[in-house]
Design an enzyme around this catalytic site. Structure first.
Site, PDB file in Angstrom:
ATOM      1  N   ASN A   1     -17.825  41.519 -23.426  1.00  0.00           N
ATOM      2  CA  ASN A   1     -17.665  40.317 -23.389  1.00  0.00           C
ATOM      3  C   ASN A   1     -15.802  40.115 -23.138  1.00  0.00           C
ATOM      4  OD1 ASN A   1     -17.621  41.269 -26.064  1.00  0.00           O
ATOM      5  ND2 ASN A   1     -18.203  39.480 -26.877  1.00  0.00           N
TER       6      ASN A   1
ATOM      7  N   GLU B   1     -13.574  36.403 -23.598  1.00  0.00           N
ATOM      8  CA  GLU B   1     -14.336  34.528 -24.108  1.00  0.00           C
ATOM      9  C   GLU B   1     -13.293  34.148 -24.182  1.00  0.00           C
ATOM     10  OE1 GLU B   1     -15.445  35.882 -28.877  1.00  0.00           O
ATOM     11  OE2 GLU B   1     -17.602  35.888 -28.489  1.00  0.00           O
TER      12      GLU B   1
ATOM     13  N   CYS C   1     -20.689  37.449 -20.707  1.00  0.00           N
ATOM     14  CA  CYS C   1     -21.538  38.489 -21.816  1.00  0.00           C
ATOM     15  C   CYS C   1     -20.690  39.418 -20.708  1.00  0.00           C
ATOM     16  CB  CYS C   1     -22.683  38.512 -21.266  1.00  0.00           C
ATOM     17  SG  CYS C   1     -23.571  37.328 -22.114  1.00  0.00           S
TER      18      CYS C   1
ATOM     19  N   GLU D   1     -22.346  42.457 -19.639  1.00  0.00           N
ATOM     20  CA  GLU D   1     -24.030  42.160 -19.028  1.00  0.00           C
ATOM     21  C   GLU D   1     -23.359  41.866 -17.638  1.00  0.00           C
ATOM     22  OE1 GLU D   1     -23.957  41.251 -21.843  1.00  0.00           O
ATOM     23  OE2 GLU D   1     -26.298  41.746 -22.573  1.00  0.00           O
TER      24      GLU D   1
ATOM     25  N   CYS E   1     -28.880  37.869 -22.630  1.00  0.00           N
ATOM     26  CA  CYS E   1     -29.194  37.164 -23.301  1.00  0.00           C
ATOM     27  C   CYS E   1     -30.047  36.084 -21.880  1.00  0.00           C
ATOM     28  CB  CYS E   1     -27.778  36.050 -23.570  1.00  0.00           C
ATOM     29  SG  CYS E   1     -27.288  35.618 -21.858  1.00  0.00           S
TER      30      CYS E   1
ATOM     31  N   CYS F   1     -27.813  36.029 -18.885  1.00  0.00           N
ATOM     32  CA  CYS F   1     -27.897  37.641 -17.972  1.00  0.00           C
ATOM     33  C   CYS F   1     -29.187  38.069 -17.759  1.00  0.00           C
ATOM     34  CB  CYS F   1     -27.364  38.811 -19.113  1.00  0.00           C
ATOM     35  SG  CYS F   1     -25.479  37.968 -19.194  1.00  0.00           S
TER      36      CYS F   1
END
Ligand code: THU
Length: 140
Positions: free
Chosen positions: A45, A47, A56, A58, A93, A96
């Protein structure tokens, strides 16, 4: 996939988790995406101070692969948890999952989630994203 490849996928996800850039949430996620050609793409991830640009782990892995011209996938392993703490089961999530359904067969794509290299389970994409909207909906 062989047990050897599965082990490598799990280890790669755990390794990429160390690269997480997550100074705001302090939640670190690593992913490893196995392409049908055998290549593994790692992701973490990433940010951002403005929060919403956060990507993310993924999707980092998917976008790395797709940008290299690879669009067929077999499985992904995902591990997450707070920096310095125990790993928590980190299910992907919704965003994703939607990226996964863009490229992956819901019944063939495997998602490994768990709390350690020895404690994880496999789910199909269909289990994670039932009743999905996928590219086949846009065929007239
Ligand atoms: N995150 C992921 O990278 N993957 C997931 O499956 C869940 C959440 C990230 C986004 C954000 O950087 C942090 O974890 C906390 O939500």
């Amino acid at each position: 996939m062989t047990k050897e490849v599965e082990k490598k996928l799990i280890e790669t996800a755990l390794e990429y988790r160390k690269r997480a850039y997550s100074p705001y949430s302090e939640y670190k996620v690593g992913a490893a995406l196995l392409a049908k050609n055998g290549t593994i793409y790692g992701g973490c991830n990433v940010e951002n101070a403005a929060y919403t640009p956060t990507n993310c782990a993924e999707r980092t892995a998917f976008f790395k692969a797709v940008s290299e011209g690879v669009t067929e996938f077999e499985a992904i392993a995902i591990f997450g948890g707070y920096d310095g703490g125990e790993l928590k089961v980190c299910a992907p999530c919704g965003v994703c999952r939607q990226v996964m359904i863009e490229f992956c067969d819901p019944d063939e794509f495997t998602i490994f989630i768990g709390t350690s290299k020895d404690n994880y389970e496999a789910h199909t994409l269909r289990e994670m994203l039932p009743f999905s909207f996928s590219p086949k909906e846009l065929n007239r």
